[in-house]
Design a protein around this motif. Structure first.
Motif, mmCIF file in Angstrom:
data_model
loop_
_atom_site.group_PDB
_atom_site.id
_atom_site.type_symbol
_atom_site.label_atom_id
_atom_site.label_comp_id
_atom_site.label_asym_id
_atom_site.label_seq_id
_atom_site.Cartn_x
_atom_site.Cartn_y
_atom_site.Cartn_z
ATOM 1 N N ARG A 1 0.824 -1.202 0.000
ATOM 2 C CA ARG A 1 0.000 0.000 0.000
ATOM 3 C C ARG A 1 0.861 1.256 0.000
ATOM 4 O O ARG A 1 0.571 2.219 -0.705
ATOM 5 N N GLU B 1 3.932 1.534 -1.204
ATOM 6 C CA GLU B 1 4.549 1.638 -2.526
ATOM 7 C C GLU B 1 3.550 2.161 -3.565
ATOM 8 O O GLU B 1 3.907 2.952 -4.429
ATOM 9 N N ILE B 2 2.310 1.713 -3.498
ATOM 10 C CA ILE B 2 1.285 2.195 -4.432
ATOM 11 C C ILE B 2 1.061 3.693 -4.244
ATOM 12 O O ILE B 2 0.969 4.445 -5.219
ATOM 13 N N CYS B 3 0.998 4.141 -2.993
ATOM 14 C CA CYS B 3 0.820 5.579 -2.729
ATOM 15 C C CYS B 3 2.004 6.385 -3.248
ATOM 16 O O CYS B 3 1.820 7.460 -3.830
ATOM 17 N N ARG B 4 3.200 5.891 -3.062
ATOM 18 C CA ARG B 4 4.389 6.591 -3.553
ATOM 19 C C ARG B 4 4.380 6.690 -5.078
ATOM 20 O O ARG B 4 4.721 7.717 -5.651
ATOM 21 N N GLU B 5 3.986 5.600 -5.730
ATOM 22 C CA GLU B 5 3.934 5.589 -7.193
ATOM 23 C C GLU B 5 2.887 6.585 -7.693
ATOM 24 O O GLU B 5 3.130 7.299 -8.681
ATOM 25 N N ARG B 6 1.761 6.651 -7.053
ATOM 26 C CA ARG B 6 0.719 7.615 -7.453
ATOM 27 C C ARG B 6 1.212 9.050 -7.308
ATOM 28 O O ARG B 6 0.900 9.907 -8.117
ATOM 29 N N ARG B 7 1.950 9.320 -6.227
ATOM 30 C CA ARG B 7 2.484 10.677 -6.022
ATOM 31 C C ARG B 7 3.493 11.049 -7.102
ATOM 32 O O ARG B 7 3.547 12.186 -7.540
ATOM 33 N N ARG B 8 4.312 10.086 -7.501
ATOM 34 C CA ARG B 8 5.303 10.356 -8.536
ATOM 35 C C ARG B 8 4.632 10.674 -9.870
ATOM 36 O O ARG B 8 5.116 11.512 -10.619
ATOM 37 N N ARG B 9 3.556 9.972 -10.155
ATOM 38 C CA ARG B 9 2.870 10.157 -11.445
ATOM 39 C C ARG B 9 2.123 11.492 -11.497
ATOM 40 O O ARG B 9 1.927 12.039 -12.551
ATOM 41 N N GLY B 10 1.658 11.926 -10.328
ATOM 42 C CA GLY B 10 1.003 13.104 -10.502
ATOM 43 C C GLY B 10 0.178 13.887 -9.747
ATOM 44 O O GLY B 10 -0.345 14.836 -9.917
#
Length: 79
Positions: A68, A70-79
């Motif tokens: 969870r 890692e998913i939040c971090r990836e979402r923040r990076r995307r945008g």
């Protein structure tokens, strides 16, 4: 063993320091790892109170918590 630690929490609680919290957390961790009934209750609790469930996942170092995060971090990076 986990239930025993949870039962001992009120006896350890009055002692100086955070002993009661640590004993309860250790007992809860053991119960959640070894009891299917407790896991089902925990999942229901997490759905009702996601913020508290995140803290418990972090404390238990559950794989679902790491996913969870890692998913939040990836979402923040995307945008």
């Amino acid at each position: 063993m986990g239930w025993l630690l949870i039962a001992l929490t009120p006896l350890v609680g009055p002692l100086p320091g955070p002993g009661g919290i640590i004993v309860f957390a250790a007992g809860l961790g053991l119960v959640l790892r070894n009891s299917a009934w407790a896991k089902r209750r925990y999942v229901r609790f997490k759905r009702r109170h996601p913020g508290w469930g995140d803290w418990a996942d972090w404390g238990l170092r559950r794989a679902s918590a790491r996913r969870r995060i890692e998913i939040c971090r990836e979402r923040r990076r995307r945008g």
